[in-house]
Design a protein around this motif. Structure first.
Motif, PDB file in Angstrom:
ATOM      1  N   UNK A   1     -14.328   6.376  -1.996  1.00  0.00           N
ATOM      2  CA  UNK A   1     -13.327   5.468  -2.557  1.00  0.00           C
ATOM      3  C   UNK A   1     -12.235   5.112  -1.550  1.00  0.00           C
ATOM      4  N   UNK A   2     -11.740   6.089  -0.845  1.00  0.00           N
ATOM      5  CA  UNK A   2     -10.596   5.870   0.053  1.00  0.00           C
ATOM      6  C   UNK A   2     -11.102   5.637   1.466  1.00  0.00           C
ATOM      7  N   UNK A   3     -10.680   4.532   2.065  1.00  0.00           N
ATOM      8  CA  UNK A   3     -11.111   4.227   3.422  1.00  0.00           C
ATOM      9  C   UNK A   3      -9.952   3.670   4.235  1.00  0.00           C
ATOM     10  N   UNK A   4     -10.198   3.488   5.508  1.00  0.00           N
ATOM     11  CA  UNK A   4      -9.136   3.019   6.408  1.00  0.00           C
ATOM     12  C   UNK A   4      -8.743   1.569   6.137  1.00  0.00           C
ATOM     13  N   UNK A   5      -9.568   0.807   5.400  1.00  0.00           N
ATOM     14  CA  UNK A   5      -9.232  -0.584   5.090  1.00  0.00           C
ATOM     15  C   UNK A   5      -8.009  -0.700   4.182  1.00  0.00           C
ATOM     16  N   UNK A   6      -7.731   0.338   3.389  1.00  0.00           N
ATOM     17  CA  UNK A   6      -6.601   0.257   2.463  1.00  0.00           C
ATOM     18  C   UNK A   6      -5.276  -0.014   3.177  1.00  0.00           C
TER      19      UNK A   6
ATOM     20  N   UNK B   1       0.821  -1.215   0.000  1.00  0.00           N
ATOM     21  CA  UNK B   1       0.000   0.000   0.000  1.00  0.00           C
ATOM     22  C   UNK B   1       0.854   1.263   0.000  1.00  0.00           C
ATOM     23  N   UNK B   2       1.957   1.261   0.727  1.00  0.00           N
ATOM     24  CA  UNK B   2       2.782   2.464   0.824  1.00  0.00           C
ATOM     25  C   UNK B   2       3.722   2.594  -0.378  1.00  0.00           C
ATOM     26  N   UNK B   3       4.430   1.553  -0.695  1.00  0.00           N
ATOM     27  CA  UNK B   3       5.400   1.613  -1.795  1.00  0.00           C
ATOM     28  C   UNK B   3       4.715   1.769  -3.148  1.00  0.00           C
ATOM     29  N   UNK B   4       3.568   1.111  -3.338  1.00  0.00           N
ATOM     30  CA  UNK B   4       2.882   1.116  -4.628  1.00  0.00           C
ATOM     31  C   UNK B   4       1.688   2.076  -4.656  1.00  0.00           C
ATOM     32  N   UNK B   5       1.633   2.978  -3.698  1.00  0.00           N
ATOM     33  CA  UNK B   5       0.472   3.850  -3.539  1.00  0.00           C
ATOM     34  C   UNK B   5       0.149   4.654  -4.789  1.00  0.00           C
ATOM     35  N   UNK B   6       1.146   5.176  -5.464  1.00  0.00           N
ATOM     36  CA  UNK B   6       0.884   6.011  -6.651  1.00  0.00           C
ATOM     37  C   UNK B   6       0.165   5.206  -7.731  1.00  0.00           C
ATOM     38  N   UNK B   7       0.601   3.978  -7.994  1.00  0.00           N
ATOM     39  CA  UNK B   7      -0.056   3.147  -9.014  1.00  0.00           C
ATOM     40  C   UNK B   7      -1.462   2.745  -8.575  1.00  0.00           C
TER      41      UNK B   7
ATOM     42  N   UNK C   1      -3.481   4.265  -6.524  1.00  0.00           N
ATOM     43  CA  UNK C   1      -4.355   5.445  -6.577  1.00  0.00           C
ATOM     44  C   UNK C   1      -4.650   5.864  -8.019  1.00  0.00           C
ATOM     45  N   UNK C   2      -3.660   5.818  -8.867  1.00  0.00           N
ATOM     46  CA  UNK C   2      -3.854   6.219 -10.268  1.00  0.00           C
ATOM     47  C   UNK C   2      -4.938   5.372 -10.931  1.00  0.00           C
ATOM     48  N   UNK C   3      -4.875   4.063 -10.724  1.00  0.00           N
ATOM     49  CA  UNK C   3      -5.840   3.156 -11.351  1.00  0.00           C
ATOM     50  C   UNK C   3      -7.226   3.353 -10.762  1.00  0.00           C
ATOM     51  N   UNK C   4      -7.339   3.341  -9.453  1.00  0.00           N
ATOM     52  CA  UNK C   4      -8.650   3.471  -8.812  1.00  0.00           C
ATOM     53  C   UNK C   4      -9.270   4.841  -9.060  1.00  0.00           C
ATOM     54  N   UNK C   5      -8.476   5.881  -9.059  1.00  0.00           N
ATOM     55  CA  UNK C   5      -9.008   7.217  -9.358  1.00  0.00           C
ATOM     56  C   UNK C   5      -9.533   7.271 -10.782  1.00  0.00           C
TER      57      UNK C   5
ATOM     58  N   UNK D   1       1.572  -0.465 -14.437  1.00  0.00           N
ATOM     59  CA  UNK D   1       0.438  -1.022 -13.686  1.00  0.00           C
ATOM     60  C   UNK D   1      -0.867  -0.670 -14.394  1.00  0.00           C
ATOM     61  N   UNK D   2      -1.705  -1.698 -14.640  1.00  0.00           N
ATOM     62  CA  UNK D   2      -2.929  -1.509 -15.423  1.00  0.00           C
ATOM     63  C   UNK D   2      -4.196  -1.948 -14.692  1.00  0.00           C
ATOM     64  N   UNK D   3      -4.055  -2.590 -13.529  1.00  0.00           N
ATOM     65  CA  UNK D   3      -5.227  -3.045 -12.802  1.00  0.00           C
ATOM     66  C   UNK D   3      -4.899  -3.311 -11.349  1.00  0.00           C
ATOM     67  N   UNK D   4      -5.943  -3.333 -10.533  1.00  0.00           N
ATOM     68  CA  UNK D   4      -5.743  -3.574  -9.110  1.00  0.00           C
ATOM     69  C   UNK D   4      -6.979  -4.230  -8.491  1.00  0.00           C
ATOM     70  N   UNK D   5      -6.780  -4.786  -7.322  1.00  0.00           N
ATOM     71  CA  UNK D   5      -7.847  -5.345  -6.491  1.00  0.00           C
ATOM     72  C   UNK D   5      -7.318  -5.375  -5.074  1.00  0.00           C
ATOM     73  N   UNK D   6      -8.228  -5.575  -4.122  1.00  0.00           N
ATOM     74  CA  UNK D   6      -7.767  -5.719  -2.737  1.00  0.00           C
ATOM     75  C   UNK D   6      -8.563  -6.807  -2.035  1.00  0.00           C
ATOM     76  N   UNK D   7      -7.923  -7.396  -1.031  1.00  0.00           N
ATOM     77  CA  UNK D   7      -8.507  -8.447  -0.206  1.00  0.00           C
ATOM     78  C   UNK D   7      -8.424  -8.002   1.242  1.00  0.00           C
ATOM     79  N   UNK D   8      -9.565  -8.009   1.930  1.00  0.00           N
ATOM     80  CA  UNK D   8      -9.578  -7.688   3.353  1.00  0.00           C
ATOM     81  C   UNK D   8      -9.423  -8.960   4.170  1.00  0.00           C
TER      82      UNK D   8
END
Length: 141
Positions: free
Chosen positions: A37-42, A11-17, A19-23, A56-63
């Motif tokens: 869009x942005x929440x504390x779960x990130x 999340x910290x190192x790849x934050x720019x990518x 955020x760019x995709x999700x935005x 980077x062309x896509x993203x997803x997240x798992x809680x």
């Protein structure tokens, strides 16, 4: 198109990518507010990035509870099974972590995509960020 690779992101190192995709997808294309869009779960989620080469062309997240979300692929790369690869990476990681069920809230227009991946609708339609959604569940075998 070159080979697409999926990796777990930081999340910290790849934050720019991330955020760019999700935005691009959620905020600009779909009109989701930044506050939604942005929440504390990130900060604690397991994030995934799809790459073509080093872009980077896509993203997803798992809680940690098995919820998969924020699945997004940049417009120019849609229809190339990248979303499926992201989802399978998230499901595999959930199973590796011992999460026997995975769930998500799917935009109604994408429900058949998730059904092909083993998810079943478990709710009626509801609005989230002004977009019709369904809750969906997948049980690991």
């Amino acid at each position: 198109m070159t080979d697409v690779q999926i990796r777990i992101a930081d999340w910290h190192r790849d934050n720019a990518d991330l955020r760019r995709i999700r935005e691009s997808v959620f905020i600009h294309e779909q009109g989701v507010s930044p506050e939604q869009e942005w929440d504390s779960d990130d900060a604690t989620a397991t994030h995934f990035l799809a790459y073509e080469g080093d872009f980077a062309i896509g993203t997803a997240r798992l809680l940690s509870d098995g919820c998969i979300g924020r699945v997004s692929v940049l417009k120019d790369w849609r229809g190339l099974h990248i979303g499926e690869k992201l989802m399978m990476a998230a499901v595999e990681e959930a199973e590796r972590l011992g999460l026997k069920q995975q769930f998500l809230t799917a935009q109604v227009h994408a429900a058949s995509f998730y059904e092909r991946l083993g998810f079943t609708p478990i709710s009626d339609e509801f609005l989230e960020a002004g977009i019709p959604h369904l809750e969906m569940l997948r049980n690991s075998k």
